[in-house]
Design a protein around this motif. Structure first.
Motif, PDB file in Angstrom:
ATOM      1  N   HIS A  92       0.813  -1.210   0.000  1.00  0.00           N
ATOM      2  CA  HIS A  92       0.000   0.000   0.000  1.00  0.00           C
ATOM      3  C   HIS A  92       0.848   1.260   0.000  1.00  0.00           C
ATOM      4  O   HIS A  92       1.869   1.326   0.690  1.00  0.00           O
ATOM      5  CB  HIS A  92      -0.891   0.026   1.255  1.00  0.00           C
ATOM      6  CG  HIS A  92      -1.769  -1.173   1.365  1.00  0.00           C
ATOM      7  ND1 HIS A  92      -2.996  -1.228   0.763  1.00  0.00           N
ATOM      8  CD2 HIS A  92      -1.585  -2.362   1.986  1.00  0.00           C
ATOM      9  CE1 HIS A  92      -3.548  -2.409   1.022  1.00  0.00           C
ATOM     10  NE2 HIS A  92      -2.710  -3.115   1.757  1.00  0.00           N
ATOM     11  N   HIS A  93       0.395   2.259  -0.760  1.00  0.00           N
ATOM     12  CA  HIS A  93       0.978   3.599  -0.665  1.00  0.00           C
ATOM     13  C   HIS A  93       0.681   4.108   0.743  1.00  0.00           C
ATOM     14  O   HIS A  93      -0.391   3.833   1.288  1.00  0.00           O
ATOM     15  CB  HIS A  93       0.324   4.551  -1.672  1.00  0.00           C
ATOM     16  CG  HIS A  93       0.590   4.215  -3.100  1.00  0.00           C
ATOM     17  ND1 HIS A  93       1.701   4.657  -3.767  1.00  0.00           N
ATOM     18  CD2 HIS A  93      -0.118   3.481  -3.987  1.00  0.00           C
ATOM     19  CE1 HIS A  93       1.664   4.216  -5.010  1.00  0.00           C
ATOM     20  NE2 HIS A  93       0.569   3.495  -5.170  1.00  0.00           N
ATOM     21  N   ILE A  94       1.599   4.851   1.310  1.00  0.00           N
ATOM     22  CA  ILE A  94       1.402   5.357   2.664  1.00  0.00           C
ATOM     23  C   ILE A  94       1.423   6.883   2.688  1.00  0.00           C
ATOM     24  O   ILE A  94       2.038   7.516   1.831  1.00  0.00           O
ATOM     25  CB  ILE A  94       2.447   4.792   3.643  1.00  0.00           C
ATOM     26  CG1 ILE A  94       3.874   5.029   3.143  1.00  0.00           C
ATOM     27  CG2 ILE A  94       2.195   3.309   3.894  1.00  0.00           C
ATOM     28  CD1 ILE A  94       4.963   4.575   4.090  1.00  0.00           C
ATOM     29  N   ASP A  95       0.748   7.436   3.687  1.00  0.00           N
ATOM     30  CA  ASP A  95       0.768   8.886   3.862  1.00  0.00           C
ATOM     31  C   ASP A  95       1.974   9.260   4.718  1.00  0.00           C
ATOM     32  O   ASP A  95       2.800   8.405   5.067  1.00  0.00           O
ATOM     33  CB  ASP A  95      -0.553   9.389   4.455  1.00  0.00           C
ATOM     34  CG  ASP A  95      -0.832   8.870   5.853  1.00  0.00           C
ATOM     35  OD1 ASP A  95       0.100   8.368   6.544  1.00  0.00           O
ATOM     36  OD2 ASP A  95      -1.997   8.980   6.296  1.00  0.00           O
ATOM     37  N   GLU A  96       2.064  10.535   5.078  1.00  0.00           N
ATOM     38  CA  GLU A  96       3.227  11.006   5.839  1.00  0.00           C
ATOM     39  C   GLU A  96       3.325  10.389   7.227  1.00  0.00           C
ATOM     40  O   GLU A  96       4.380  10.405   7.856  1.00  0.00           O
ATOM     41  CB  GLU A  96       3.239  12.542   5.928  1.00  0.00           C
ATOM     42  CG  GLU A  96       2.011  13.134   6.575  1.00  0.00           C
ATOM     43  CD  GLU A  96       0.830  13.309   5.622  1.00  0.00           C
ATOM     44  OE1 GLU A  96      -0.264  13.593   6.120  1.00  0.00           O
ATOM     45  OE2 GLU A  96       0.979  13.145   4.401  1.00  0.00           O
ATOM     46  N   ASP A  97       2.229   9.786   7.712  1.00  0.00           N
ATOM     47  CA  ASP A  97       2.232   9.121   9.017  1.00  0.00           C
ATOM     48  C   ASP A  97       2.474   7.619   8.905  1.00  0.00           C
ATOM     49  O   ASP A  97       2.407   6.897   9.903  1.00  0.00           O
ATOM     50  CB  ASP A  97       0.900   9.361   9.737  1.00  0.00           C
ATOM     51  CG  ASP A  97       0.666  10.831  10.038  1.00  0.00           C
ATOM     52  OD1 ASP A  97       1.645  11.527  10.412  1.00  0.00           O
ATOM     53  OD2 ASP A  97      -0.478  11.298   9.884  1.00  0.00           O
ATOM     54  N   GLY A  98       2.715   7.127   7.693  1.00  0.00           N
ATOM     55  CA  GLY A  98       2.960   5.705   7.492  1.00  0.00           C
ATOM     56  C   GLY A  98       1.697   4.862   7.476  1.00  0.00           C
ATOM     57  O   GLY A  98       1.754   3.658   7.679  1.00  0.00           O
ATOM     58  N   VAL A  99       0.553   5.495   7.201  1.00  0.00           N
ATOM     59  CA  VAL A  99      -0.738   4.802   7.170  1.00  0.00           C
ATOM     60  C   VAL A  99      -1.145   4.598   5.712  1.00  0.00           C
ATOM     61  O   VAL A  99      -1.016   5.521   4.899  1.00  0.00           O
ATOM     62  CB  VAL A  99      -1.803   5.651   7.916  1.00  0.00           C
ATOM     63  CG1 VAL A  99      -3.173   5.015   7.820  1.00  0.00           C
ATOM     64  CG2 VAL A  99      -1.392   5.861   9.366  1.00  0.00           C
ATOM     65  N   PRO A 100      -1.653   3.405   5.353  1.00  0.00           N
ATOM     66  CA  PRO A 100      -2.102   3.199   3.976  1.00  0.00           C
ATOM     67  C   PRO A 100      -3.155   4.234   3.572  1.00  0.00           C
ATOM     68  O   PRO A 100      -4.100   4.490   4.325  1.00  0.00           O
ATOM     69  CB  PRO A 100      -2.713   1.794   3.998  1.00  0.00           C
ATOM     70  CG  PRO A 100      -1.992   1.107   5.107  1.00  0.00           C
ATOM     71  CD  PRO A 100      -1.782   2.177   6.151  1.00  0.00           C
ATOM     72  N   ILE A 101      -2.995   4.816   2.404  1.00  0.00           N
ATOM     73  CA  ILE A 101      -3.925   5.864   1.974  1.00  0.00           C
ATOM     74  C   ILE A 101      -5.314   5.326   1.688  1.00  0.00           C
ATOM     75  O   ILE A 101      -6.279   6.081   1.651  1.00  0.00           O
ATOM     76  CB  ILE A 101      -3.385   6.643   0.752  1.00  0.00           C
ATOM     77  CG1 ILE A 101      -3.223   5.735  -0.462  1.00  0.00           C
ATOM     78  CG2 ILE A 101      -2.085   7.351   1.098  1.00  0.00           C
ATOM     79  CD1 ILE A 101      -2.904   6.477  -1.754  1.00  0.00           C
ATOM     80  N   ALA A 140      -6.738   0.545   4.393  1.00  0.00           N
ATOM     81  CA  ALA A 140      -6.803  -0.922   4.384  1.00  0.00           C
ATOM     82  C   ALA A 140      -6.799  -1.486   5.792  1.00  0.00           C
ATOM     83  O   ALA A 140      -6.090  -0.992   6.670  1.00  0.00           O
ATOM     84  CB  ALA A 140      -5.609  -1.489   3.615  1.00  0.00           C
ATOM     85  N   GLY A 141      -7.604  -2.488   5.998  1.00  0.00           N
ATOM     86  CA  GLY A 141      -7.584  -3.231   7.243  1.00  0.00           C
ATOM     87  C   GLY A 141      -8.255  -2.602   8.436  1.00  0.00           C
ATOM     88  O   GLY A 141      -8.406  -3.236   9.462  1.00  0.00           O
ATOM     89  N   GLY A 142      -8.633  -1.356   8.360  1.00  0.00           N
ATOM     90  CA  GLY A 142      -9.282  -0.706   9.487  1.00  0.00           C
ATOM     91  C   GLY A 142      -8.297  -0.254  10.548  1.00  0.00           C
ATOM     92  O   GLY A 142      -7.087  -0.420  10.420  1.00  0.00           O
ATOM     93  N   PRO A 143      -8.820   0.319  11.630  1.00  0.00           N
ATOM     94  CA  PRO A 143      -7.963   0.940  12.641  1.00  0.00           C
ATOM     95  C   PRO A 143      -7.086  -0.026  13.435  1.00  0.00           C
ATOM     96  O   PRO A 143      -6.069   0.365  13.986  1.00  0.00           O
ATOM     97  CB  PRO A 143      -8.950   1.666  13.567  1.00  0.00           C
ATOM     98  CG  PRO A 143     -10.246   0.948  13.358  1.00  0.00           C
ATOM     99  CD  PRO A 143     -10.234   0.466  11.934  1.00  0.00           C
TER     100      PRO A 143
END
Length: 88
Positions: A43-52, A55-58
């Motif tokens: 997955h592409h990630i944002d500046e916080d390392g979270v998939p944009i 995906a997968g939920g919290p």
């Protein structure tokens, strides 16, 4: 990416999609749990390392790796992330 696919793409298409992604030295997220060996997509990630694509939920666990490592693990690009990037 040359093809769109609903649901989980077959292995041969996933390999083709990964081969078409020529980026290098890019960090992506791969799941550490889930479908066999942690899912099939990176997955592409944002500046916080979270998939944009959220995906997968919290509660999902992801590992940040170099795209080359993800491909070595037979991962292919997340189609939702690809759509989001194209719409930007």
């Amino acid at each position: 990416m040359s093809k769109e696919y609903q649901g989980r793409p077959p292995v041969n298409l996933r390999r083709e999609m990964a081969d078409e992604d020529n980026r290098q030295d890019v960090e992506v997220a791969i799941s550490v749990k889930g479908a066999s060996v942690g899912g099939y997509a990176y997955h592409h990630i944002d500046e916080d390392g979270v998939p944009i694509c959220n995906a997968g939920g919290p509660d999902a666990e992801f590992k940040i790796v170099d795209i080359g490592v993800a491909k070595q693990k037979w991962k292919s690009p997340c189609q939702m992330c690809e759509r989001i990037i194209r719409q930007r």
